[in-house]
Motif scaffolding. Structure first.
Motif, short mmCIF file in Angstrom:
data_model
loop_
_atom_site.label_atom_id
_atom_site.label_comp_id
_atom_site.label_asym_id
_atom_site.label_seq_id
_atom_site.Cartn_x
_atom_site.Cartn_y
_atom_site.Cartn_z
N VAL A 1 -23.08 63.08 -99.18
CA VAL A 1 -24.33 63.60 -98.63
C VAL A 1 -25.52 63.02 -99.39
O VAL A 1 -25.64 63.16 -100.60
N HIS A 2 -26.39 62.36 -98.65
CA HIS A 2 -27.55 61.68 -99.22
C HIS A 2 -28.81 62.53 -99.08
O HIS A 2 -29.62 62.59 -99.99
N HIS A 3 -28.97 63.19 -97.93
CA HIS A 3 -30.16 64.01 -97.72
C HIS A 3 -29.92 65.10 -96.68
O HIS A 3 -28.96 65.04 -95.91
N VAL A 4 -30.81 66.08 -96.70
CA VAL A 4 -30.82 67.15 -95.70
C VAL A 4 -32.14 67.02 -94.95
O VAL A 4 -33.19 66.89 -95.56
N ALA A 5 -32.05 67.03 -93.61
CA ALA A 5 -33.24 66.89 -92.78
C ALA A 5 -33.51 68.19 -92.04
O ALA A 5 -32.61 68.76 -91.42
N PHE A 6 -34.76 68.63 -92.12
CA PHE A 6 -35.18 69.86 -91.44
C PHE A 6 -36.12 69.51 -90.29
O PHE A 6 -37.00 68.66 -90.45
N CYS A 7 -35.94 70.18 -89.16
CA CYS A 7 -36.80 69.98 -88.00
C CYS A 7 -38.03 70.87 -88.16
O CYS A 7 -37.91 72.09 -88.29
N ILE A 8 -39.21 70.26 -88.15
CA ILE A 8 -40.47 70.95 -88.35
C ILE A 8 -41.15 71.14 -86.99
O ILE A 8 -41.41 70.17 -86.28
N GLU A 9 -41.40 72.38 -86.63
CA GLU A 9 -42.00 72.68 -85.32
C GLU A 9 -43.48 72.37 -85.25
O GLU A 9 -43.98 71.99 -84.20
#
Length: 171
Positions: A112-120
């Motif tokens: 796991v390299h990164h975690v991506a969050f969806c920004i509204e």
């Protein structure tokens, strides 16, 4: 009575000013709640040396299906996307020795390299808020990523060791 209240207020303000300099980033963030609107985890980025060699595990063992493969030239990576429930997995293969993914793998890292969050409410707004709170930004402004998402990264030294990607779907 008014003078005592004003003196108390002034005294308490001085104590707060002194104390806040000693608070950790975590404590300061708790005192300043976020306005950022995160709807979900957009994807987990997984660094691999070869997508071709990695896909059989995800498809044949875990039963996931790759639905998109693309090269992101400016990031020097080839990506493959798989869906696991509502979360996507993004396999990241370096396409150049200068790729940040290749450099990360060369340091002995993997997985796991990164975690991506969806920004509204927009990556630009989220970046401004993070900057205001003292979070170290890798990207000062959103840029195009895989699947035509607008993206930006936060430095892991400011995010408890997790490379964090902020994403938004273009409108």
């Amino acid at each position: 009575m008014f003078i005592i209240c004003e003196n108390l207020k002034s005294y308490l303000w001085k104590i707060w000013t002194i104390c806040k300099n000693y608070l950790s980033l975590h404590q300061l963030l708790l005192l300043n709640p976020t306005n950022m609107k995160i709807s979900h985890i957009e994807h987990l980025g997984i660094a691999v040396q070869s997508i071709e060699e990695s896909l059989p595990f995800f498809e044949n063992v875990l039963g996931l299906k790759c639905y998109n493969v693309e090269v992101v030239e400016d990031q020097k990576v080839k990506t493959a996307f798989l869906k696991c429930g509502e979360v996507k997995l993004e396999l990241l293969e370096p396409t150049s020795p200068e790729s940040t993914i290749q450099k990360w793998l060369d340091k002995g890292n993997h997985g796991v390299h990164h975690v991506a969050f969806c920004i509204e409410d927009g990556v630009a707004n989220a970046l401004a808020e993070c900057d205001e709170k003292g979070i170290r930004l890798i990207d000062k402004a959103p840029r195009k990523g895989a699947e035509q998402l607008n993206i930006a990264f936060l430095h892991p030294k400011s995010t408890v060791g997790i490379l964090t990607e902020l994403c938004e779907h273009p409108e």
